[in-house]
Motif scaffolding. Structure first.
Motif, PDB file in Angstrom:
ATOM      1  N   TRP A   5     -20.162  59.856  54.067  1.00 51.83           N
ATOM      2  CA  TRP A   5     -20.559  58.585  54.666  1.00 51.83           C
ATOM      3  C   TRP A   5     -20.753  58.733  56.170  1.00 51.83           C
ATOM      4  O   TRP A   5     -19.995  59.442  56.847  1.00 51.83           O
ATOM      5  CB  TRP A   5     -19.498  57.519  54.417  1.00 51.83           C
ATOM      6  CG  TRP A   5     -19.450  57.024  53.007  1.00 51.83           C
ATOM      7  CD1 TRP A   5     -20.181  57.445  51.949  1.00 51.83           C
ATOM      8  CD2 TRP A   5     -18.596  55.987  52.521  1.00 51.83           C
ATOM      9  NE1 TRP A   5     -19.843  56.751  50.816  1.00 51.83           N
ATOM     10  CE2 TRP A   5     -18.869  55.846  51.148  1.00 51.83           C
ATOM     11  CE3 TRP A   5     -17.612  55.183  53.102  1.00 51.83           C
ATOM     12  CZ2 TRP A   5     -18.207  54.923  50.346  1.00 51.83           C
ATOM     13  CZ3 TRP A   5     -16.963  54.245  52.315  1.00 51.83           C
ATOM     14  CH2 TRP A   5     -17.262  54.127  50.948  1.00 51.83           C
ATOM     15  N   SER A   6     -21.736  57.993  56.701  1.00 54.14           N
ATOM     16  CA  SER A   6     -21.925  57.949  58.151  1.00 54.14           C
ATOM     17  C   SER A   6     -20.841  57.067  58.771  1.00 54.14           C
ATOM     18  O   SER A   6     -20.111  56.348  58.063  1.00 54.14           O
ATOM     19  CB  SER A   6     -23.296  57.354  58.481  1.00 54.14           C
ATOM     20  OG  SER A   6     -23.321  55.980  58.140  1.00 54.14           O
ATOM     21  N   ASP A   7     -20.756  57.094  60.079  1.00 54.04           N
ATOM     22  CA  ASP A   7     -19.767  56.261  60.766  1.00 54.04           C
ATOM     23  C   ASP A   7     -20.025  54.776  60.502  1.00 54.04           C
ATOM     24  O   ASP A   7     -19.093  53.991  60.356  1.00 54.04           O
ATOM     25  CB  ASP A   7     -19.795  56.536  62.274  1.00 54.04           C
ATOM     26  CG  ASP A   7     -19.248  57.916  62.614  1.00 54.04           C
ATOM     27  OD1 ASP A   7     -18.525  58.497  61.778  1.00 54.04           O
ATOM     28  OD2 ASP A   7     -19.550  58.411  63.720  1.00 54.04           O
ATOM     29  N   ILE A   8     -21.296  54.398  60.443  1.00 54.47           N
ATOM     30  CA  ILE A   8     -21.634  52.996  60.168  1.00 54.47           C
ATOM     31  C   ILE A   8     -21.173  52.608  58.762  1.00 54.47           C
ATOM     32  O   ILE A   8     -20.571  51.549  58.558  1.00 54.47           O
ATOM     33  CB  ILE A   8     -23.157  52.769  60.299  1.00 54.47           C
ATOM     34  CG1 ILE A   8     -23.578  52.880  61.768  1.00 54.47           C
ATOM     35  CG2 ILE A   8     -23.561  51.401  59.736  1.00 54.47           C
ATOM     36  CD1 ILE A   8     -25.077  52.759  61.990  1.00 54.47           C
ATOM     37  N   THR A   9     -21.437  53.458  57.791  1.00 56.16           N
ATOM     38  CA  THR A   9     -21.032  53.171  56.413  1.00 56.16           C
ATOM     39  C   THR A   9     -19.518  52.988  56.308  1.00 56.16           C
ATOM     40  O   THR A   9     -19.028  52.125  55.567  1.00 56.16           O
ATOM     41  CB  THR A   9     -21.492  54.296  55.476  1.00 56.16           C
ATOM     42  OG1 THR A   9     -22.884  54.508  55.637  1.00 56.16           O
ATOM     43  CG2 THR A   9     -21.201  53.945  54.015  1.00 56.16           C
ATOM     44  N   LYS A  10     -18.786  53.766  57.073  1.00 57.51           N
ATOM     45  CA  LYS A  10     -17.323  53.691  57.035  1.00 57.51           C
ATOM     46  C   LYS A  10     -16.796  52.387  57.632  1.00 57.51           C
ATOM     47  O   LYS A  10     -15.805  51.833  57.164  1.00 57.51           O
ATOM     48  CB  LYS A  10     -16.718  54.871  57.791  1.00 57.51           C
ATOM     49  CG  LYS A  10     -16.919  56.220  57.118  1.00 57.51           C
ATOM     50  CD  LYS A  10     -16.429  57.354  58.018  1.00 57.51           C
ATOM     51  CE  LYS A  10     -16.732  58.713  57.411  1.00 57.51           C
ATOM     52  NZ  LYS A  10     -16.386  59.822  58.343  1.00 57.51           N
ATOM     53  N   LYS A  11     -17.466  51.879  58.647  1.00 57.35           N
ATOM     54  CA  LYS A  11     -16.886  50.752  59.384  1.00 57.35           C
ATOM     55  C   LYS A  11     -17.393  49.381  58.934  1.00 57.35           C
ATOM     56  O   LYS A  11     -16.750  48.369  59.209  1.00 57.35           O
ATOM     57  CB  LYS A  11     -17.134  50.907  60.882  1.00 57.35           C
ATOM     58  CG  LYS A  11     -18.527  50.538  61.346  1.00 57.35           C
ATOM     59  CD  LYS A  11     -18.618  50.541  62.878  1.00 57.35           C
ATOM     60  CE  LYS A  11     -19.966  50.006  63.332  1.00 57.35           C
ATOM     61  NZ  LYS A  11     -20.093  49.936  64.788  1.00 57.35           N
ATOM     62  N   SER A 118     -24.713  41.818  62.138  1.00 59.87           N
ATOM     63  CA  SER A 118     -24.315  42.155  63.510  1.00 59.87           C
ATOM     64  C   SER A 118     -23.604  43.500  63.546  1.00 59.87           C
ATOM     65  O   SER A 118     -23.894  44.362  64.391  1.00 59.87           O
ATOM     66  CB  SER A 118     -23.408  41.067  64.081  1.00 59.87           C
ATOM     67  OG  SER A 118     -24.104  39.848  64.225  1.00 59.87           O
ATOM     68  N   ASN A 119     -22.695  43.697  62.618  1.00 57.48           N
ATOM     69  CA  ASN A 119     -21.958  44.965  62.575  1.00 57.48           C
ATOM     70  C   ASN A 119     -22.848  46.128  62.136  1.00 57.48           C
ATOM     71  O   ASN A 119     -22.744  47.237  62.667  1.00 57.48           O
ATOM     72  CB  ASN A 119     -20.756  44.835  61.641  1.00 57.48           C
ATOM     73  CG  ASN A 119     -19.697  43.891  62.176  1.00 57.48           C
ATOM     74  OD1 ASN A 119     -19.511  43.790  63.389  1.00 57.48           O
ATOM     75  ND2 ASN A 119     -19.005  43.186  61.285  1.00 57.48           N
ATOM     76  N   LEU A 120     -23.713  45.866  61.174  1.00 54.83           N
ATOM     77  CA  LEU A 120     -24.602  46.916  60.675  1.00 54.83           C
ATOM     78  C   LEU A 120     -25.530  47.431  61.774  1.00 54.83           C
ATOM     79  O   LEU A 120     -25.771  48.635  61.895  1.00 54.83           O
ATOM     80  CB  LEU A 120     -25.427  46.394  59.491  1.00 54.83           C
ATOM     81  CG  LEU A 120     -26.423  47.349  58.860  1.00 54.83           C
ATOM     82  CD1 LEU A 120     -25.722  48.579  58.279  1.00 54.83           C
ATOM     83  CD2 LEU A 120     -27.218  46.633  57.760  1.00 54.83           C
ATOM     84  N   PHE A 121     -26.047  46.500  62.591  1.00 52.27           N
ATOM     85  CA  PHE A 121     -27.007  46.872  63.626  1.00 52.27           C
ATOM     86  C   PHE A 121     -26.351  47.010  65.005  1.00 52.27           C
ATOM     87  O   PHE A 121     -27.051  47.095  66.014  1.00 52.27           O
ATOM     88  CB  PHE A 121     -28.142  45.847  63.672  1.00 52.27           C
ATOM     89  CG  PHE A 121     -28.870  45.695  62.364  1.00 52.27           C
ATOM     90  CD1 PHE A 121     -29.353  46.805  61.684  1.00 52.27           C
ATOM     91  CD2 PHE A 121     -29.056  44.446  61.786  1.00 52.27           C
ATOM     92  CE1 PHE A 121     -30.020  46.677  60.477  1.00 52.27           C
ATOM     93  CE2 PHE A 121     -29.714  44.297  60.574  1.00 52.27           C
ATOM     94  CZ  PHE A 121     -30.187  45.413  59.914  1.00 52.27           C
ATOM     95  N   ASN A 122     -25.014  46.996  64.997  1.00 55.42           N
ATOM     96  CA  ASN A 122     -24.240  47.222  66.228  1.00 55.42           C
ATOM     97  C   ASN A 122     -24.573  46.187  67.303  1.00 55.42           C
ATOM     98  O   ASN A 122     -24.711  46.508  68.494  1.00 55.42           O
ATOM     99  CB  ASN A 122     -24.478  48.636  66.759  1.00 55.42           C
ATOM    100  CG  ASN A 122     -23.392  49.094  67.708  1.00 55.42           C
ATOM    101  OD1 ASN A 122     -22.242  48.661  67.598  1.00 55.42           O
ATOM    102  ND2 ASN A 122     -23.742  49.954  68.653  1.00 55.42           N
TER     103      ASN A 122
END
Length: 352
Positions: A5-11, A118-122
């Motif tokens: 998983w990427s860092d985004i997928t994890k968070k 918002s979280n997905l696209f930082n």
């Protein structure tokens, strides 16, 4: 959790849709679907479109549907964007109009996909607390921000904001995009569409899932001045030029055109909502004034989670939100009269 998983997928904390259990037959009052079927004209159009031309890609510009929607709202087709449901358009809008380091404003109690995107696209965001009566505090949106998004009527509360307050927000934020998510506007509110030619920063997003009975077809649309629509097109064509399939396009055209059926089913839902609201009040429930196809209710003595579980035991599904400020509320979609009569009977027994 996978090591791949990427860092985004994890968070990320993904959106959780309403229950869709398959173990037995339920009265589904938990996902705000329309209790009435699509227009017969929609079904005929889809059947006629299911032919050998499905070997071809769909129209990437959704020309005919954009023309139909533009005519319906007295706009130009250049002011209409088509997407695979309003959720896709919301995602494109977050990418297209909000910058990561400029916090956007979102109500603290609202459609949970806003935080997900918002979280997905930082994209940073600040939460605007609803008033104690769960109404939207318009003046709280008059602070520096990177953009604004809220539903009107709000979900899951059902509360509606009149257009004069929408105009206040638009006037106070002229340099930022204000997105009004009108998924439920057809059930009693007045659309912000009439403000589009006056405000270059207004984007209105609607869906055919609710009032047009097409949740299974996945068609949404955005309305705004041409420069905003061009921005959405740039994002779409950087992801997938063919987001809306041929059958959906043909069905959606007929859904918009069959005004008589739309008004008939819309009126039925509004009438049932008003009746059920009064019946719930008569047995002790607090019912938030709703301009949607659902009601948001609480009981002064019995916990919402207990009512939720007992309704489920009786094969009735509603939506319970285990989150601050609304953990003693239930969101109840408006079904047909037969379904709502059973719901009232069961819930009366629960609160006796």
């Amino acid at each position: 959790m996978s090591k791949y998983w990427s860092d985004i997928t994890k968070k990320i904390d993904p959106y959780i849709p309403g229950e869709q259990p398959k173990d037995k037959k339920y009265i589904k009052l938990n996902t705000n679907e329309n209790p009435y079927p699509p227009s017969e004209q929609v079904i005929k159009a889809i059947q006629n479109a299911a032919n050998e031309n499905l070997k071809l890609y769909p129209d990437p510009t959704s020309e005919r549907l954009r023309d139909t929607i533009a005519d319906y709202y007295s706009l130009k087709k250049e002011q209409v964007f088509i997407g695979n449901g309003s959720d896709e358009i919301l995602a494109f809008s977050f990418i297209g109009f909000f910058n990561p380091n400029e916090p956007i404003l979102i109500p603290d109690i609202t459609y949970s996909f806003y935080k997900v995107y918002s979280n997905l696209f930082n994209i940073k965001y600040n939460l605007i607390s609803l008033n104690n009566d769960l109404s939207l505090p318009i003046d709280k949106f008059f602070i520096p921000n990177g953009g604004i998004i809220f539903p009107n009527p709000n979900a899951p509360t059902g509360r509606y904001v009149p257009l004069e307050f929408i105009e206040e927000v638009l006037n106070k934020n002229k340099d930022k995009v204000v997105i009004v998510d009108e998924a439920y506007i057809d059930f009693g509110g007045e659309s912000s569409v009439k403000l589009i030619d006056k405000y270059e920063n207004l984007l209105v997003i609607q869906t055919l899932s609710k009032s047009r009975s097409l949740a299974g077809l996945r068609v949404g649309f955005a309305l705004g001045q041409e420069h905003l629509i061009t921005g959405l097109d740039r994002i779409k064509n950087s992801v997938n030029s063919y987001t809306t399939d041929t059958l959906a396009l043909f069905g959606a055209i007929e859904a918009i055109k069959d005004e008589e059926y739309f008004q008939e089913t819309r009126r039925k839902i509004i009438d049932t909502r008003n009746r059920v609201s009064e019946e719930l009040k008569s047995i002790g429930f607090n019912v938030i004034d709703s301009k949607t196809n659902f009601v948001f209710i609480s009981h002064p003595y019995i916990k919402a989670e207990d009512i939720f579980n007992r309704l489920k035991e009786k094969n009735v599904l509603v939506r319970y939100f285990n989150q601050p400020r609304i953990d003693n509320f239930l969101r109840v979609s408006i079904g047909n009269d037969e379904e709502m009569n059973y719901f009232i009977k069961v819930i009366e027994d629960i609160v006796k």
